[in-house]
Motif scaffolding. Structure first.
Motif, short mmCIF file in Angstrom:
data_model
loop_
_atom_site.label_atom_id
_atom_site.label_comp_id
_atom_site.label_asym_id
_atom_site.label_seq_id
_atom_site.Cartn_x
_atom_site.Cartn_y
_atom_site.Cartn_z
N CYS A 66 0.85 -1.18 0.00
CA CYS A 66 0.00 0.00 0.00
C CYS A 66 0.89 1.23 0.00
N HIS A 67 0.32 2.33 -0.45
CA HIS A 67 1.09 3.56 -0.61
C HIS A 67 0.27 4.70 0.01
N LEU A 68 0.81 5.32 1.04
CA LEU A 68 0.18 6.48 1.65
C LEU A 68 0.40 7.67 0.72
N LEU A 69 -0.69 8.20 0.18
CA LEU A 69 -0.60 9.27 -0.81
C LEU A 69 -0.84 10.64 -0.21
N ASN A 70 -1.69 10.71 0.82
CA ASN A 70 -2.02 12.00 1.42
C ASN A 70 -2.42 11.77 2.87
N LEU A 71 -1.88 12.58 3.75
CA LEU A 71 -2.26 12.57 5.16
C LEU A 71 -2.25 14.03 5.61
N THR A 72 -3.42 14.55 5.92
CA THR A 72 -3.55 15.98 6.22
C THR A 72 -4.38 16.18 7.47
N VAL A 73 -3.84 16.94 8.40
CA VAL A 73 -4.58 17.40 9.58
C VAL A 73 -4.59 18.92 9.51
N LEU A 87 -3.02 8.17 10.59
CA LEU A 87 -2.07 7.23 9.99
C LEU A 87 -2.41 5.79 10.38
N ASP A 88 -2.66 5.56 11.66
CA ASP A 88 -3.02 4.21 12.11
C ASP A 88 -4.27 3.70 11.39
N HIS A 89 -5.26 4.58 11.24
CA HIS A 89 -6.50 4.18 10.56
C HIS A 89 -6.23 3.79 9.10
N LEU A 90 -5.43 4.60 8.42
CA LEU A 90 -5.13 4.31 7.02
C LEU A 90 -4.33 3.02 6.87
N SER A 109 11.87 18.55 4.11
CA SER A 109 11.74 19.67 5.05
C SER A 109 10.62 19.47 6.06
N ASN A 110 9.79 18.46 5.88
CA ASN A 110 8.64 18.26 6.76
C ASN A 110 9.03 17.40 7.96
N GLN A 111 9.80 17.98 8.85
CA GLN A 111 10.32 17.24 10.00
C GLN A 111 9.23 16.71 10.93
N PRO A 112 8.14 17.46 11.20
CA PRO A 112 7.09 16.87 12.05
C PRO A 112 6.51 15.58 11.46
N ALA A 113 6.29 15.56 10.15
CA ALA A 113 5.75 14.35 9.52
C ALA A 113 6.78 13.22 9.56
N ILE A 114 8.03 13.54 9.30
CA ILE A 114 9.08 12.51 9.33
C ILE A 114 9.16 11.89 10.72
N ARG A 115 9.08 12.71 11.76
CA ARG A 115 9.11 12.18 13.14
C ARG A 115 7.90 11.28 13.40
N LEU A 116 6.73 11.68 12.91
CA LEU A 116 5.53 10.86 13.07
C LEU A 116 5.73 9.50 12.40
N TYR A 117 6.22 9.51 11.17
CA TYR A 117 6.39 8.26 10.45
C TYR A 117 7.44 7.39 11.12
N GLU A 118 8.53 7.98 11.59
CA GLU A 118 9.56 7.20 12.28
C GLU A 118 9.02 6.60 13.58
N ARG A 119 8.24 7.36 14.33
CA ARG A 119 7.64 6.84 15.58
C ARG A 119 6.72 5.65 15.28
N THR A 120 6.07 5.68 14.13
CA THR A 120 5.17 4.60 13.75
C THR A 120 5.95 3.36 13.33
N GLY A 121 7.18 3.53 12.88
CA GLY A 121 7.99 2.40 12.46
C GLY A 121 8.49 2.47 11.03
N PHE A 122 8.18 3.56 10.33
CA PHE A 122 8.69 3.74 8.97
C PHE A 122 10.19 4.00 9.03
N ASN A 123 10.89 3.51 8.00
CA ASN A 123 12.33 3.74 7.85
C ASN A 123 12.58 4.33 6.47
N GLU A 124 13.56 5.23 6.39
CA GLU A 124 13.93 5.80 5.10
C GLU A 124 14.62 4.73 4.26
N ILE A 125 14.15 4.58 3.02
CA ILE A 125 14.75 3.58 2.12
C ILE A 125 15.30 4.21 0.85
#
Length: 150
Positions: A66-73, A87-90, A109-125
């Motif tokens: 699956c591919h997360l295309l948009n996540l907006t709050v 994110l959890d719901h998606l 440049s979107n450091q808040p989003a990067i931190r969120l994704y890393e906390r969830t378990g995403f890794n940069e590939i």
């Protein structure tokens, strides 16, 4: 905090979705992009606190990915955990469609989003050079992945 609720996005929701999208991003998605995602059968969801729409997200799923295309709050609702709940719901929707791995791109440049994704378990590939339009040029995207298997 009240727990958010979710419901599928429809074409009738797009004016409210675009209001949030345009308030949150310098280069927002267009009505046509959202409409194409709805018509393509992507996982398009709205997030609410009570009766107030506070976010939306889009996820495509095919095969075991699956591919997360948009996540907006919306900006005034950010920094209080709602992005993580969306994110959890998606990701749950992706699992429900048989995905084993989730991918996304995020502006470097979107450091808040990067931190969120890393906390969830995403890794940069990887990195996509010049992927995003930016003021005065282009901006790189970090490509991130997350294994959904329990």
């Amino acid at each position: 905090m009240v727990e958010p609720t979710f419901r599928p996005m429809t074409e009738a929701d797009l004016e409210a979705v675009l209001k949030i999208e345009f308030s949150a991003f310098s280069h927002p998605w267009t009505r046509g992009i959202f409409l194409d995602c709805i018509k393509s059968g992507y996982e398009c969801w709205l997030m609410f606190l009570g009766d107030q729409q506070v976010g939306h997200g889009v996820l495509s799923a095919a095969g075991d990915e699956c591919h997360l295309l948009n996540l907006t709050v919306k900006p005034e609702s950010q920094s209080n955990g709602l992005g993580g709940k969306l994110l959890d719901h998606l990701l749950l929707q992706g699992r429900g469609r048989g995905a084993e791995t989730a991918f996304l791109e995020v502006r470097e440049s979107n450091q808040p989003a990067i931190r969120l994704y890393e906390r969830t378990g995403f890794n940069e590939i990887g990195r996509r050079r010049g992927y995003y339009p930016a003021v005065g040029g282009r901006e790189d995207a970090l490509v991130m992945a997350y294994t959904l298997l329990d």
